[in-house]
Design a protein around this motif. Structure first.
Motif, PDB file in Angstrom:
ATOM      1  N   ILE A  66      27.193  65.113  50.567  1.00  0.00           N
ATOM      2  CA  ILE A  66      27.926  65.239  51.822  1.00  0.00           C
ATOM      3  C   ILE A  66      27.542  66.573  52.446  1.00  0.00           C
ATOM      4  N   PHE A  67      27.129  66.554  53.700  1.00  0.00           N
ATOM      5  CA  PHE A  67      26.669  67.747  54.402  1.00  0.00           C
ATOM      6  C   PHE A  67      27.663  68.072  55.513  1.00  0.00           C
ATOM      7  N   LEU A  68      28.251  69.261  55.446  1.00  0.00           N
ATOM      8  CA  LEU A  68      29.352  69.634  56.340  1.00  0.00           C
ATOM      9  C   LEU A  68      28.870  70.563  57.451  1.00  0.00           C
ATOM     10  N   THR A  69      29.420  70.359  58.652  1.00  0.00           N
ATOM     11  CA  THR A  69      29.028  71.200  59.791  1.00  0.00           C
ATOM     12  C   THR A  69      29.921  72.429  59.945  1.00  0.00           C
ATOM     13  N   HIS A  70      31.244  72.270  59.668  1.00  0.00           N
ATOM     14  CA  HIS A  70      32.162  73.398  59.844  1.00  0.00           C
ATOM     15  C   HIS A  70      33.463  73.123  59.093  1.00  0.00           C
ATOM     16  N   GLY A  71      34.377  74.097  59.115  1.00  0.00           N
ATOM     17  CA  GLY A  71      35.548  74.028  58.256  1.00  0.00           C
ATOM     18  C   GLY A  71      36.816  73.507  58.880  1.00  0.00           C
ATOM     19  N   SER A 133      17.830  70.338  56.774  1.00  0.00           N
ATOM     20  CA  SER A 133      17.921  71.755  57.123  1.00  0.00           C
ATOM     21  C   SER A 133      19.052  71.939  58.133  1.00  0.00           C
ATOM     22  N   PHE A 134      19.294  73.181  58.525  1.00  0.00           N
ATOM     23  CA  PHE A 134      20.485  73.501  59.304  1.00  0.00           C
ATOM     24  C   PHE A 134      20.148  74.497  60.411  1.00  0.00           C
ATOM     25  N   PHE A 135      20.989  74.531  61.440  1.00  0.00           N
ATOM     26  CA  PHE A 135      20.790  75.512  62.513  1.00  0.00           C
ATOM     27  C   PHE A 135      22.154  76.014  62.974  1.00  0.00           C
ATOM     28  N   LYS A 136      22.193  77.287  63.378  1.00  0.00           N
ATOM     29  CA  LYS A 136      23.449  77.910  63.795  1.00  0.00           C
ATOM     30  C   LYS A 136      23.934  77.343  65.122  1.00  0.00           C
ATOM     31  N   THR A 137      25.249  77.109  65.195  1.00  0.00           N
ATOM     32  CA  THR A 137      25.867  76.653  66.443  1.00  0.00           C
ATOM     33  C   THR A 137      27.059  77.549  66.765  1.00  0.00           C
ATOM     34  N   THR A 138      27.500  77.499  68.000  1.00  0.00           N
ATOM     35  CA  THR A 138      28.666  78.272  68.438  1.00  0.00           C
ATOM     36  C   THR A 138      29.887  77.361  68.464  1.00  0.00           C
ATOM     37  N   HIS A 139      30.899  77.736  67.707  1.00  0.00           N
ATOM     38  CA  HIS A 139      32.175  77.022  67.711  1.00  0.00           C
ATOM     39  C   HIS A 139      33.265  78.055  67.450  1.00  0.00           C
ATOM     40  N   SER A 140      34.496  77.623  67.301  1.00  0.00           N
ATOM     41  CA  SER A 140      35.610  78.558  67.164  1.00  0.00           C
ATOM     42  C   SER A 140      35.799  79.067  65.749  1.00  0.00           C
ATOM     43  N   ILE A 141      34.917  78.688  64.851  1.00  0.00           N
ATOM     44  CA  ILE A 141      35.017  79.116  63.463  1.00  0.00           C
ATOM     45  C   ILE A 141      33.635  79.572  63.002  1.00  0.00           C
ATOM     46  N   PRO A 142      33.546  80.676  62.263  1.00  0.00           N
ATOM     47  CA  PRO A 142      32.223  81.131  61.806  1.00  0.00           C
ATOM     48  C   PRO A 142      31.639  80.175  60.779  1.00  0.00           C
ATOM     49  N   GLY A 143      30.328  80.243  60.644  1.00  0.00           N
ATOM     50  CA  GLY A 143      29.653  79.369  59.673  1.00  0.00           C
ATOM     51  C   GLY A 143      29.448  77.959  60.173  1.00  0.00           C
ATOM     52  N   SER A 144      29.598  77.733  61.483  1.00  0.00           N
ATOM     53  CA  SER A 144      29.359  76.392  62.034  1.00  0.00           C
ATOM     54  C   SER A 144      27.859  76.132  62.121  1.00  0.00           C
ATOM     55  N   LEU A 145      27.454  74.966  61.652  1.00  0.00           N
ATOM     56  CA  LEU A 145      26.031  74.623  61.606  1.00  0.00           C
ATOM     57  C   LEU A 145      25.801  73.215  62.120  1.00  0.00           C
ATOM     58  N   GLY A 146      24.664  73.009  62.762  1.00  0.00           N
ATOM     59  CA  GLY A 146      24.194  71.660  63.039  1.00  0.00           C
ATOM     60  C   GLY A 146      23.310  71.225  61.879  1.00  0.00           C
ATOM     61  N   ILE A 147      23.095  69.917  61.760  1.00  0.00           N
ATOM     62  CA  ILE A 147      22.322  69.376  60.634  1.00  0.00           C
ATOM     63  C   ILE A 147      21.104  68.632  61.164  1.00  0.00           C
ATOM     64  N   ILE A 156      16.475  63.346  62.779  1.00  0.00           N
ATOM     65  CA  ILE A 156      17.821  62.890  63.141  1.00  0.00           C
ATOM     66  C   ILE A 156      18.681  64.149  63.187  1.00  0.00           C
ATOM     67  N   VAL A 157      19.220  64.484  64.354  1.00  0.00           N
ATOM     68  CA  VAL A 157      19.945  65.748  64.530  1.00  0.00           C
ATOM     69  C   VAL A 157      21.416  65.459  64.824  1.00  0.00           C
ATOM     70  N   TYR A 158      22.286  66.125  64.067  1.00  0.00           N
ATOM     71  CA  TYR A 158      23.739  66.019  64.252  1.00  0.00           C
ATOM     72  C   TYR A 158      24.249  67.393  64.648  1.00  0.00           C
ATOM     73  N   THR A 159      24.834  67.496  65.857  1.00  0.00           N
ATOM     74  CA  THR A 159      25.226  68.808  66.373  1.00  0.00           C
ATOM     75  C   THR A 159      26.483  69.362  65.705  1.00  0.00           C
ATOM     76  N   GLY A 160      27.377  68.473  65.191  1.00  0.00           N
ATOM     77  CA  GLY A 160      28.711  68.929  64.850  1.00  0.00           C
ATOM     78  C   GLY A 160      29.424  69.361  66.125  1.00  0.00           C
ATOM     79  N   SER A 192      25.573  63.753  69.215  1.00  0.00           N
ATOM     80  CA  SER A 192      26.031  64.938  69.928  1.00  0.00           C
ATOM     81  C   SER A 192      27.506  64.851  70.322  1.00  0.00           C
ATOM     82  N   ASP A 193      28.206  65.975  70.155  1.00  0.00           N
ATOM     83  CA  ASP A 193      29.631  66.159  70.447  1.00  0.00           C
ATOM     84  C   ASP A 193      29.964  65.796  71.901  1.00  0.00           C
ATOM     85  N   SER A 194      31.003  64.948  72.077  1.00  0.00           N
ATOM     86  CA  SER A 194      31.389  64.512  73.431  1.00  0.00           C
ATOM     87  C   SER A 194      32.798  64.952  73.823  1.00  0.00           C
ATOM     88  N   SER A 195      33.461  65.780  73.003  1.00  0.00           N
ATOM     89  CA  SER A 195      34.890  66.090  73.190  1.00  0.00           C
ATOM     90  C   SER A 195      35.237  66.630  74.573  1.00  0.00           C
TER      91      SER A 195
END
Length: 559
Positions: A66-71, A133-147, A156-160, A192-195
């Motif tokens: 299981i690969f997690l994007t953020h907490g 692999s992973f890439f840094k993303t900007t969100h409201s919590i540190p350690g947020s990553l895209g996959i 296949i890219v998942y933004t979180g 990609s996130d649609s919120s």
């Protein structure tokens, strides 16, 4: 030649939360996030909702991890329920893994589970059929990553959850160069996130939000109760900084918040501007109002219900009084607007006042229209799956993508269990797999289905009607007159005729059954239930839950 490539959403589409997606590459399954969703009001008594894991459990020997994007709970909240039955490796950033450990520790079976793996934006893991692999993303919590899953057919890219903020601090900055590199190497599909897809407004940068919080603290003369989401670490840091600058102290409420704050401080993602900034709940009533900040997140990080309790004198720590300012620093979803409006009204009734960041600034941890188009232009995907949002948000994201030049037939608005299968150089919709909601009520997992929820709705809408009768089956007679009880249906004393007639109907239904040679308990109860239901609906136009309790004198037991 790649023979099997599938993308399957198990949650996070046509809903807010519960993110969970699977990518099948040949004989391996990669799970992206494992979240939960807080229930809507119609799910009476349900605590949380998680995905249906049936398909993944049937294929658990193929799951590599299981690969997690953020907490946040929408990404990690389902872990305890999945890992209880299926212990597979879990990968995430340092902050994400620490929060995942706290979440998993709530399940007794998993106290000794330790198959966690800390990764970062420099990590690349080679599996048999893909490289993750992973890439840094900007969100409201540190350690947020895209996959990023690199397969033979492309990435296949998942933004979180993400947004773009040019003024973000280093630990929150997006790695634009990495995104461009992936785009140049051929992105096959983007999830990609649609919120925030409906918002045409640019998100306020965090520097402006920080100044806004500081000004609010500076110019309010009394006590300030700050409502925030527990896991919005960036917002909590801004609150700490503003409190220190305005010579106030912060009181934390709730164990969830304390755990998250302590974890973030231990990892150096959250810093106290001065050593004595935090005050205990015992010190709360000794602090002068102009020195007090109460940081309220409520149970499971949800502040709204806690604020309602404060306004109606039901909160365990404090009550809202004249001079208090309730400062809402989180942006509620559209679905919560009515609830928030009611909560505001309660606060004003309690002589408090309310201020919300969203009244003056466009504050969101999710990408708006411009951000979503920039993500598409950086990655240049062949196909797009809008995720994380109700249907209208997925549709809005699809239109946004079309404006960038993406073909309509290369955008898939999916539902849970849909299978996007890659075949002969193209994605198409294949046969669906089992997927849906699993409802958690207390310690029960999945034991609350539609029938139970229907009964709860009936109880909430029309109440319950209980008929207790004692019979002697051998003598074929009723020993004691029916005792009728109503709760939430009618007021018994004011409806004597209704109760009397109901008693006669029960007696008649039982006597008809006792007269038969073949006696069946189920038939007896069903006849009582049906006859009563018809009469009560004719009289009241309501459908209470009818519960017949038939007792037999000789055997002295309930039937």
């Amino acid at each position: 030649m790649l023979q099997n490539l599938k993308v399957i959403p198990f949650g996070g589409v046509r809903e807010n939360g519960k993110n969970m997606y699977a990518v099948e590459v040949e004989d391996e399954i990669y799970i992206l996030d494992c979240g939960l969703m807080y229930p809507e009001n119609e799910l009476l008594g349900i605590d949380v909702v998680i995905p249906d894991f049936a398909y993944l459990q049937e294929n658990i020997d193929r799951v590599v991890g299981i690969f997690l994007t953020h907490g946040h709970a929408d990404a990690i909240g389902g872990l305890p329920y999945f890992l209880s039955a299926n212990q597979v490796p879990v990968f995430g950033s340092k902050m994400t893994i620490e929060l995942a450990k706290i979440t998993v520790a709530s399940e007794k079976k998993l106290r000794h589970f330790d198959d966690f793996h800390v990764i970062d934006e420099k990590t690349a893991i080679d599996f048999k059929n893909a490289t993750v692999s992973f890439f840094k993303t900007t969100h409201s919590i540190p350690g947020s990553l895209g996959i990023d899953l690199k397969t033979e057919a492309g990435h296949i890219v998942y933004t979180g959850d993400f947004k773009f903020d040019q003024a973000a601090k280093p630990e929150y900055q997006t790695d634009f160069g990495r995104l461009a590199d992936i785009g140049r190497d051929h992105t096959l599909m983007l999830l990609s996130d649609s919120s925030n897809a409906e918002s045409p407004y640019a998100n306020s940068n965090e520097h402006d939000i920080s100044s806004y919080i500081q000004e609010t603290f500076k110019y309010h003369p009394g006590r300030i109760i700050v409502a925030s989401v527990a896991s919005n670490i960036e917002r909590i840091q801004q609150i700490f900084n503003a409190a220190a600058l305005t010579k106030r102290r912060v009181v934390l409420t709730g164990q969830d918040l304390e755990k998250i704050v302590k974890t973030a401080m231990a990892l150096d993602y959250l810093k106290l501007p001065k050593p004595d900034l935090l005050a205990t709940t015992k010190e709360l009533h000794d602090l002068a109002p102009e020195q007090t900040i109460v940081l309220e997140t409520g149970k499971m990080g949800e502040p709204i219900k806690s604020l309602e309790k404060m306004a109606t004198n039901r909160h365990r720590l404090l009550h809202i009084k004249e001079g208090d300012l309730v400062f809402i620093t989180t942006t509620p979803s559209h679905a919560m607007e009515t609830t928030v409006a009611k909560m505001r009204d309660m606060i004003y009734r309690a002589d408090g006042t309310v201020k919300a960041i969203s009244d003056d600034l466009h504050s969101s941890g999710h990408a708006n229209k411009t951000n979503l188009q920039l993500m598409i232009n950086l990655l240049q995907p062949d196909y797009l799956m809008p995720i994380q949002g109700e249907y209208r948000l997925l549709e809005a994201h699809a239109h946004i993508a079309e404006e960038t030049g993406m073909a309509t037939d290369h955008i898939f608005i999916t539902k849970m269990g849909d299978v996007l299968k890659y075949d002969k150089g193209q994605f198409h919709l294949g046969a669906a797999v089992p997927a849906g909601d699993t409802m958690i009520d207390g310690s029960g997992v999945g034991d609350i289905g539609n029938i139970v929820l229907r009964d709860r709705r009936l109880l909430a809408d029309d109440g319950i009607f209980i008929a207790v009768v004692t019979i002697d089956r051998r003598k074929k007679k009723i020993v004691a007159k029916p005792k009728l009880t109503s709760r939430g249906f009618v007021y018994v004393k004011a409806n004597r005729d209704l109760m009397s007639e109901s008693s006669d109907i029960v007696v008649k239904a039982i006597e008809n059954n006792l007269a038969h040679k073949e006696f069946d308990w189920n038939d007896l109860k069903q006849d009582v239930r049906e006859d009563l239901s018809k009469y009560l609906f004719d009289q009241t136009k309501r459908h209470p839950v009818i519960l017949p309790v038939i007792m037999e004198v000789n055997q002295n037991r309930h039937r």
